[in-house]
Design an enzyme around this catalytic site. Structure first.
Site, PDB file in Angstrom:
ATOM      1  N   TYR A   1       0.855  -1.199   0.000  1.00 31.14           N
ATOM      2  CA  TYR A   1       0.000   0.000   0.000  1.00 31.14           C
ATOM      3  C   TYR A   1       0.884   1.240   0.000  1.00 31.14           C
ATOM      4  CZ  TYR A   1      -3.735  -3.217   0.851  1.00 31.14           C
ATOM      5  OH  TYR A   1      -4.619  -4.267   0.692  1.00 31.14           O
ATOM      6  N   SER A   2       0.628   2.146  -0.945  1.00 26.92           N
ATOM      7  CA  SER A   2       1.355   3.418  -0.963  1.00 26.92           C
ATOM      8  C   SER A   2       1.063   4.145   0.339  1.00 26.92           C
ATOM      9  CB  SER A   2       0.865   4.306  -2.103  1.00 26.92           C
ATOM     10  OG  SER A   2       0.943   3.629  -3.322  1.00 26.92           O
TER      11      SER A   2
ATOM     12  N   CYS B   1       0.239   7.125 -10.999  1.00 25.53           N
ATOM     13  CA  CYS B   1      -0.029   6.101  -9.985  1.00 25.53           C
ATOM     14  C   CYS B   1      -1.516   5.781  -9.970  1.00 25.53           C
ATOM     15  CB  CYS B   1       0.434   6.570  -8.600  1.00 25.53           C
ATOM     16  SG  CYS B   1       0.381   5.242  -7.363  1.00 25.53           S
TER      17      CYS B   1
ATOM     18  N   GLU C   1       4.045   3.994 -11.241  1.00 22.40           N
ATOM     19  CA  GLU C   1       3.785   2.886 -10.314  1.00 22.40           C
ATOM     20  C   GLU C   1       2.294   2.576 -10.379  1.00 22.40           C
ATOM     21  OE1 GLU C   1       6.139   1.988  -6.648  1.00 22.40           O
ATOM     22  OE2 GLU C   1       4.285   2.689  -5.720  1.00 22.40           O
TER      23      GLU C   1
ATOM     24  N   TYR D   1      -0.833  -0.597 -10.378  1.00 20.34           N
ATOM     25  CA  TYR D   1      -1.072  -1.932  -9.802  1.00 20.34           C
ATOM     26  C   TYR D   1      -2.422  -2.473 -10.213  1.00 20.34           C
ATOM     27  CZ  TYR D   1      -2.708   1.553  -6.325  1.00 20.34           C
ATOM     28  OH  TYR D   1      -3.262   2.638  -5.698  1.00 20.34           O
TER      29      TYR D   1
END
Ligand SMILES: Cc1cc2nc3c(=O)[nH]c(=O)nc-3n(C[C@H](O)[C@H](O)[C@H](O)COP(=O)(O)OP(=O)(O)OC[C@H]3O[C@@H](n4cnc5c(N)ncnc54)[C@H](O)[C@@H]3O)c2cc1C
Length: 348
Positions: A126-127, A306, A346, A348
Site C-alpha cells: 500500500y502506498s 499512480c 507505479e 497496480y
C-alpha cells in the site's frame, strides 16, 4: 474528512521555473485568485526524520513490524463507486520512510497454496498516504489510503462476500487499537527529485493519489528547512464521480493558498464529457492541457503516474497521438524523458 490544514490569510507570489506559457497561466490564475488568497499554515516537524536516507525493507515477512490502528475513516461519499478508507497507524517513528514509498501489510490468517499446504497470507503493498511526519506532523503515525476490494459476480451482478479482497477488507474493517503486521518500507520509483524548484506533474486514478498526498503535504504543509518547495505541483486526478474525490478539501485549500504553485484538474468519468462527447477519462483531461504539459516536460518537468494498471494504455496512446500532431518523434521523445528520469510510473 481528513483535513488537518489550518487555513489563514496571507500573501502568495512565488514563481516556478517554467516556460512563458505556463507563467502566463500562473499570472492569470493569480489575478483570479487574488480575492480568495489564503494560505495553509505550515506545521513544525521533528527534523531528525530528515536524516533517514532512503530506508528499504527495514522489516520483512520474517521480521515484521507491528503497528496499531489509530483510526479508520471512509473518505468516499454515498454515491461513490466503491469505498475508500483513510487509515492511520501508530508507528512511533520505528518504521521510517520517505515520501512516495509503500508499506507491506500481511493480513492475519492462512490460505491453502497451490500445493495444498496451509500457509500465511502473502504481503500486500500500500502506498503510504502521509509524509514521514504523519497526519499529526509528529512522526508517530503513518496513513494508508485503501480501496475495499469487492467481488461482483458477473452473472448475478451481486457482491459475493466469499470472494472479497482479504487485506483491503481487513484494513477497512479494522478497529482502533487493532494490530497490523507490516513490512517495508519499499519503493524508489515515486520519489521526489531533490530540486525544490522542479515542476511536478502527478496523474492519479483512485487510490493512486496516496503518494501524491505525501508530495503536497511535504511541499506546502510542513516546515522543512532543507526542502522549501518553489516549483509547480500539478495534480490530475481521475475518479468516477464527485463522491469518489479523495482528499479534495485538502487540495482545494492548497489550490486557493498557492494559486501559482498548486494546480488541480479532475477527470470525472461519469459526470464530465471529453471534447469528443465521450466519458472524461484521465488521459482526456491531460490532453486538454497537452500544450502546457509538453512544454513543461520539454523543460525538465517530472511526470508521475499512480493508480490502476488500466490507466496507462490510454495515457500512452494519448501522449503518442499528441506528440505526432506536434511533429515530435514519440519513441525518441518518451525514451529521452525516461532516460532523464522524468517519468515515474507505479501502477497496480
Ligand atoms: C506498489 C503498490 C501499491 C499499492 N497501493 C495501494 C494503495 O495505496 N491503495 C490500495 O487500495 N491498493 C493498493 N495496492 C493494491 C493492494 O496491494 C492490493 O492488491 C489490494 O488491496 C487487493 O488486495 P486484497 O487482499 O484486498 O485482495 P485479494 O484477496 O488479494 O484479492 C484480489 C482481488 O481478487 C478478487 N477475488 C478474490 N477471490 C476471487 C475468486 N475466487 N475469483 C475471482 N476474484 C476473486 C477480490 O475480490 C479482489 O478484488 C497497491 C499495489 C501495489 C503493487
Amino acid at each position: 474528512m481528513v483535513a488537518v490544514a489550518s487555513v489563514q490569510r496571507s500573501s502568495v507570489g512565488q514563481v516556478f521555473a517554467a516556460k512563458p506559457a505556463a507563467r502566463r497561466v500562473a499570472a492569470s490564475r493569480r489575478v483570479l485568485a487574488q480575492a480568495a488568497s489564503t494560505s495553509v499554515k505550515r506545521a513544525d516537524v521533528p527534523l531528525e526524520l530528515e536524516e533517514i536516507g532512503l530506508p528499504m525493507n527495514t522489516f520483512g515477512p520474517k521480521n515484521p513490524f507491528t503497528g496499531k490502528v489509530v483510526s479508520v475513516e471512509t473518505i468516499t461519499g454515498a454515491k461513490a463507486t466503491g469505498e475508500v478508507c483513510h487509515i492511520i497507524i501508530q508507528t512511533d517513528k520505528k518504521i521510517p520512510f520517505v515520501e512516495g514509498q509503500s508499506y507491506g501489510v500481511i493480513p492475519p490468517g492462512t490460505k491453502i497454496n497451490s500445493k495444498g499446504k496451509e500457509v500465511p497470507h502473502g504481503t500486500r503493498l500500500y502506498s503510504i498516504a502521509s509524509t514521514r511526519y504523519g497526519d499529526n506532523f509528529d512522526g508517530m503515525t503513518a496513513s494508508l489510503c485503501v480501496r475495499r476490494a469487492v467481488y461482483v459476480d458477473p452473472e448475478t451482478g451481486k457482491e459475493d462476500p466469499a470472494k472479497k479482497g482479504i487485506c483491503s477488507n481487513f484494513l477497512c474493517d479494522a478497529k482502533v487499537g487493532q494490530e497490523i503486521t507490516m513490512t517495508g518500507p519499499t519503493g524508489k520509483v515515486l520519489l521526489l527529485p531533490e530540486d525544490p524548484n522542479a515542476v511536478i506533474i502527478c496523474v492519479a486514478t483512485g487510490t493512486g493519489i496516496a503518494p501524491f498526498r505525501t508530495f503536497w503535504r511535504r511541499m506546502f504543509m510542513e516546515n522543512v528547512p532543507n526542502y522549501k518547495f518553489t516549483g509547480l505541483f500539478w495534480m490530475f486526478m481521475g475518479v468516477a464521480n464527485s463522491d469518489n474525490k479523495l482528499y479534495d478539501d485538502e487540495m482545494q485549500a492548497l489550490a486557493a493558498a498557492y494559486p501559482d504553485q498548486f494546480r488541480l484538474d479532475y477527470a470525472l468519468s461519469r459526470e464530465q464529457k471529453n471534447v469528443r462527447g465521450g466519458k472524461m477519462y484521465i488521459q482526456d483531461k491531460v490532453e486538454e492541457y497537452s500544450d502546457e504539459v509538453f512544454d513543461l516536460l520539454n523543460n525538465g518537468a517530472h511526470i508521475y503516474f499512480c493508480g490502476l494498471k488500466g490507466m496507462m494504455p490510454g495515457i500512452l496512446e494519448m501522449l503518442e497521438r499528441v506528440a505526432k500532431s506536434k511533429g515530435i518523434n514519440y519513441e525518441e521523445w518518451f525514451e529521452g524523458l525516461k532516460h532523464k528520469n522524468q517519468v515515474h510510473v507505479e501502477v497496480y
